[in-house]
Design an enzyme around this catalytic site. Structure first.
Site, PDB file in Angstrom:
ATOM      1  N   GLU A 152       0.811  -1.228   0.000  1.00 41.07           N
ATOM      2  CA  GLU A 152       0.000   0.000   0.000  1.00 41.07           C
ATOM      3  C   GLU A 152       0.842   1.275   0.000  1.00 41.07           C
ATOM      4  O   GLU A 152       0.648   2.160   0.823  1.00 41.07           O
ATOM      5  CB  GLU A 152      -0.968  -0.020   1.188  1.00 41.07           C
ATOM      6  CG  GLU A 152      -1.888  -1.229   1.151  1.00 41.07           C
ATOM      7  CD  GLU A 152      -2.895  -1.269   2.303  1.00 41.07           C
ATOM      8  OE1 GLU A 152      -2.768  -0.472   3.247  1.00 41.07           O
ATOM      9  OE2 GLU A 152      -3.812  -2.110   2.237  1.00 41.07           O
ATOM     10  N   ASN A 193       2.285  -5.027  -3.156  1.00 40.78           N
ATOM     11  CA  ASN A 193       0.864  -5.348  -2.977  1.00 40.78           C
ATOM     12  C   ASN A 193       0.088  -4.059  -2.738  1.00 40.78           C
ATOM     13  O   ASN A 193       0.582  -3.141  -2.076  1.00 40.78           O
ATOM     14  CB  ASN A 193       0.766  -6.266  -1.742  1.00 40.78           C
ATOM     15  CG  ASN A 193      -0.572  -6.947  -1.564  1.00 40.78           C
ATOM     16  OD1 ASN A 193      -1.074  -7.553  -2.514  1.00 40.78           O
ATOM     17  ND2 ASN A 193      -1.140  -6.866  -0.373  1.00 40.78           N
ATOM     18  N   HIS A 229     -10.106  -6.253  -2.635  1.00 39.60           N
ATOM     19  CA  HIS A 229     -11.202  -6.006  -1.684  1.00 39.60           C
ATOM     20  C   HIS A 229     -12.319  -5.312  -2.458  1.00 39.60           C
ATOM     21  O   HIS A 229     -12.344  -4.093  -2.588  1.00 39.60           O
ATOM     22  CB  HIS A 229     -10.720  -5.155  -0.513  1.00 39.60           C
ATOM     23  CG  HIS A 229      -9.733  -5.877   0.356  1.00 39.60           C
ATOM     24  ND1 HIS A 229     -10.090  -6.981   1.091  1.00 39.60           N
ATOM     25  CD2 HIS A 229      -8.407  -5.676   0.576  1.00 39.60           C
ATOM     26  CE1 HIS A 229      -9.028  -7.419   1.750  1.00 39.60           C
ATOM     27  NE2 HIS A 229      -7.989  -6.652   1.444  1.00 39.60           N
ATOM     28  N   GLU A 258      -5.994 -10.739  -1.700  1.00 37.12           N
ATOM     29  CA  GLU A 258      -6.872 -10.545  -0.534  1.00 37.12           C
ATOM     30  C   GLU A 258      -8.331 -10.454  -0.956  1.00 37.12           C
ATOM     31  O   GLU A 258      -9.081  -9.595  -0.481  1.00 37.12           O
ATOM     32  CB  GLU A 258      -6.459  -9.267   0.221  1.00 37.12           C
ATOM     33  CG  GLU A 258      -5.000  -9.254   0.626  1.00 37.12           C
ATOM     34  CD  GLU A 258      -4.578  -8.012   1.427  1.00 37.12           C
ATOM     35  OE1 GLU A 258      -5.463  -7.300   1.930  1.00 37.12           O
ATOM     36  OE2 GLU A 258      -3.364  -7.780   1.536  1.00 37.12           O
ATOM     37  N   ASP A 260     -12.066 -10.358  -1.359  1.00 34.54           N
ATOM     38  CA  ASP A 260     -13.383 -10.505  -0.736  1.00 34.54           C
ATOM     39  C   ASP A 260     -14.346  -9.573  -1.455  1.00 34.54           C
ATOM     40  O   ASP A 260     -13.919  -8.631  -2.120  1.00 34.54           O
ATOM     41  CB  ASP A 260     -13.376 -10.319   0.796  1.00 34.54           C
ATOM     42  CG  ASP A 260     -12.713  -9.055   1.293  1.00 34.54           C
ATOM     43  OD1 ASP A 260     -12.565  -8.106   0.508  1.00 34.54           O
ATOM     44  OD2 ASP A 260     -12.365  -9.008   2.485  1.00 34.54           O
TER      45      ASP A 260
HETATM   46  C1  XIL Z   1      -6.591  -6.570   7.920  1.00 37.39           C
HETATM   47  C2  XIL Z   1      -6.986  -7.762   8.756  1.00 37.39           C
HETATM   48  O1  XIL Z   1      -7.886  -8.545   8.033  1.00 37.39           O
HETATM   49  C3  XIL Z   1      -7.606  -7.302  10.057  1.00 37.39           C
HETATM   50  O2  XIL Z   1      -7.824  -8.412  10.920  1.00 37.39           O
HETATM   51  C4  XIL Z   1      -6.703  -6.298  10.748  1.00 37.39           C
HETATM   52  O3  XIL Z   1      -7.347  -5.790  11.910  1.00 37.39           O
HETATM   53  C5  XIL Z   1      -6.376  -5.152   9.804  1.00 37.39           C
HETATM   54  O4  XIL Z   1      -5.787  -5.674   8.640  1.00 37.39           O
HETATM   55  N1  XIL Z   1      -4.987  -4.773   3.409  1.00 37.39           N
HETATM   56  C6  XIL Z   1      -4.040  -5.632   3.883  1.00 37.39           C
HETATM   57  C7  XIL Z   1      -4.382  -6.544   4.994  1.00 37.39           C
HETATM   58  O5  XIL Z   1      -2.962  -5.716   3.294  1.00 37.39           O
HETATM   59  O6  XIL Z   1      -3.278  -6.815   5.807  1.00 37.39           O
HETATM   60  C8  XIL Z   1      -5.501  -6.026   5.840  1.00 37.39           C
HETATM   61  O7  XIL Z   1      -5.854  -7.010   6.796  1.00 37.39           O
HETATM   62  C9  XIL Z   1      -6.671  -5.645   4.964  1.00 37.39           C
HETATM   63  C10 XIL Z   1      -6.294  -4.571   3.984  1.00 37.39           C
END
Ligand code: XIL
Length: 532
Positions: A152, A193, A229, A258, A260
């Site tokens: 990020e 990432n 996401h 990641e 979802d």
């Molecule tokens: C999130 C986790 O899912 C949570 O449990 C935690 O509180 C915060 O982080 N981007 C990322 C992940 O790279 O590491 C994050 O994960 C979600 C967004």
């Protein structure tokens, strides 16, 4: 190999090469394609819940620690390392023949305060020590195969995020982090990432340019992670496959790290169906791109998901519900993984039919059409105006905006499928926009200066949504005359002045100005600024 009769050996080989059966777990189908299907795992349910453990073990061939490998977990204070959670995840994965993706080494979030306050020299040293220790711990462990080295680093507009890393070390922290990681494990695949980089956009283009330039400098970036996401309310990033392909052309591996797909709560059958489409589209895109190594889902059960804690009123983002029952999105992932290989597929979708336009205004029109069909699956539609692509849609409708009033346009639509094939374009629909109404934009005039025999009006600011050309009219008091103007073309007819945009300032926020003379002692100013 122990000796076998020829026939027995042949049947052994046939069994080994046979494709996974339709009802088999996700990981079998993914493996048949040479891809991974993964899940982010949380340490507490992994330790405490059999149902969680069973699904995590049987359905996935890749694992990411949801939190256990982050800096606040592994090095909460300077030099004090804690690998309890990280080792738990790695041991589980080893036991179940899964690969682990290490997440994440250098991030602005979930990094302890002691790091954030360091001087530049000390921060660089802390980063090097952290990477060397964490990556080094698993360097000779065959389960841990890759790392998110930086996470990020971009803002949405493609500029660098003003994180404490960036503010203290400048962008050099990125190249340094990759070099330290390579030194710690020469065989690990090293990734950058980020989120909102799934489609082709300003942020993903900045990422593309950075990866390209780092690799040209010999910085060891091997892989790009699209977090994924997604939310049904924001639409599917329909250029995902195209985006993967351009990164692949740089020579890097890509992956969805990641995934979802959150919906507005409470979820209903419609949400489930839309969500399933998104999951299917992601798997299909990865299937279609050789350089895509696989897809990791950010959890798997709605019982444990970061979404409800992070996005108020949204949730149900995963492929199992909170009771570990599969959802339509599970079936979508399963069937997309199990379906025919898309890499060599060259059958295009059918052309969209019945293209119609409705609700045409002076600046926009609503297009809709009937769905295309495809042997693999339609992933989206491309909208053409005058033969040039002006937008994409994952549904069978699209609002074309930014049009000029009283202008004729021709629109067509074509479909794309998961293998990247495009249909022929639909029949064209012709649309003529409405005349300008004066209601779609506004003009605000400021009197910059005035004297007894004249004045300067500057700026006149034009605002409106979807503006692509504007006309401002106003009334000049009797006896006044325009003596000069800028950033607009002015014509005068009686007391009415018409100002039209220049080619370079057709959009909202444009400003123009003019100067006028008036009879000595007359204090009047122009009135009635109207925009259309
Ligand atoms: C999130 C986790 O899912 C949570 O449990 C935690 O509180 C915060 O982080 N981007 C990322 C992940 O790279 O590491 C994050 O994960 C979600 C967004």
């Amino acid at each position: 190999m122990r000796w076998l009769p020829a026939a027995a050996m042949l049947s052994t080989l046939l069994i080994a090469a046979a494709p996974a059966q339709a009802s088999e777990p996700l990981r079998e189908h993914a493996a048949d394609r040479g891809k991974f299907i993964g899940a982010a795992l949380a340490t507490s349910p992994l330790a405490n819940e059999t149902a969680y453990r069973n699904i995590a073990a049987s359905e996935f061939n890749q694992v990411t620690a949801e939190n256990a490998m982050k800096w606040d977990a592994t090095e909460p204070s300077d030099g004090q390392y804690n690998f309890g959670g990280a080792d738990q995840i790695v041991a589980f994965a080893t036991q179940n023949n899964q690969q682990v993706h290490g997440h994440t080494l250098v991030w602005h979030s979930q990094t302890p305060n002691w790091v954030q306050g360091l001087s530049a020299a000390n921060m660089r040293t802390a980063m090097q020590d952290h990477i060397a220790t964490v990556v080094g711990r698993y360097a000779s462990n065959a389960t841990v195969v890759s790392w998110d080295v930086v996470n990020e680093v971009f803002n949405e507009d493609g500029t660098f995020r003003q994180s404490f890393w960036y503010n203290t070390l400048g962008q050099s922290f990125i190249a340094d982090a990759f070099r330290y990681a390579r030194a710690a494990d020469p065989n690990a695949r090293l990734c950058i990432n980020d989120y909102n980089v799934e489609g082709v956009n300003a942020k993903s283009t900045a990422m593309y340019n950075l990866v390209s330039s780092l690799r040209q400098q010999g910085v060891p970036v091997d892989c790009v992670g699209f977090q994924g996401h997604l939310a049904t309310q924001y639409g599917f990033p329909s250029s995902l496959q195209q985006n993967m392909e351009r990164f692949a052309a740089l020579g890097v591996q890509v992956r969805v790290t990641e995934l979802d797909v959150r919906v507005q709560m409470p979820r209903d059958a419609n949400d489930d169906a839309t969500q399933a489409t998104y999951y299917r589209n992601v798997i299909n895109a990865c299937n279609a791109v050789q350089a895509c190594a696989g897809v990791t889902i950010w959890g798997f059960t709605d019982k444990y998901s970061w979404v409800p804690d992070t996005f108020p009123s949204e949730g149900a983002a995963l492929i199992y519900d909170a009771n570990y029952a599969t959802k339509p999105s599970y079936t979508a992932v399963h069937d997309a993984l199990a379906g025919p290989p898309t890499g060599d597929d060259t059958t295009p979708p059918t052309a969209p039919g019945n293209l119609t336009a409705s609700g045409t205004t002076s600046t926009s029109t609503n297009l809709s059409w009937s769905a295309s069909t495809d042997n693999v699956g339609v992933t989206g539609y491309e909208i053409l105006r005058g033969g040039t692509q002006v937008g994409t849609s994952t549904t069978t409708s699209f609002t074309a905006s930014g049009l000029s009033p009283s202008t004729a346009y021709q629109f067509q639509v074509r479909a794309r499928d998961a293998a990247g094939n495009r249909s022929t374009s639909s029949a064209a629909v012709s649309v003529t926009t409405q005349p300008g109404t004066g209601g779609s934009c506004t003009a605000t005039a400021v009197t910059q200066t005035q004297w007894s025999t004249g004045y300067v009006i500057q700026p006149v600011t034009v605002t409106g949504s979807g503006l692509n050309g504007w006309t401002v009219t106003f009334t000049l008091p009797a006896g006044h005359a325009i003596t000069g103007s800028w950033n607009a073309t002015l014509t005068v007819s009686g007391q009415t002045v018409t100002a039209k945009n220049m080619p370079y300032n057709a959009g909202s926020g444009a400003t123009f100005g003019f100067q006028a003379s008036r009879p000595a002692g007359n204090t009047a100013l122009p009135t009635g600024f109207t925009c259309s």
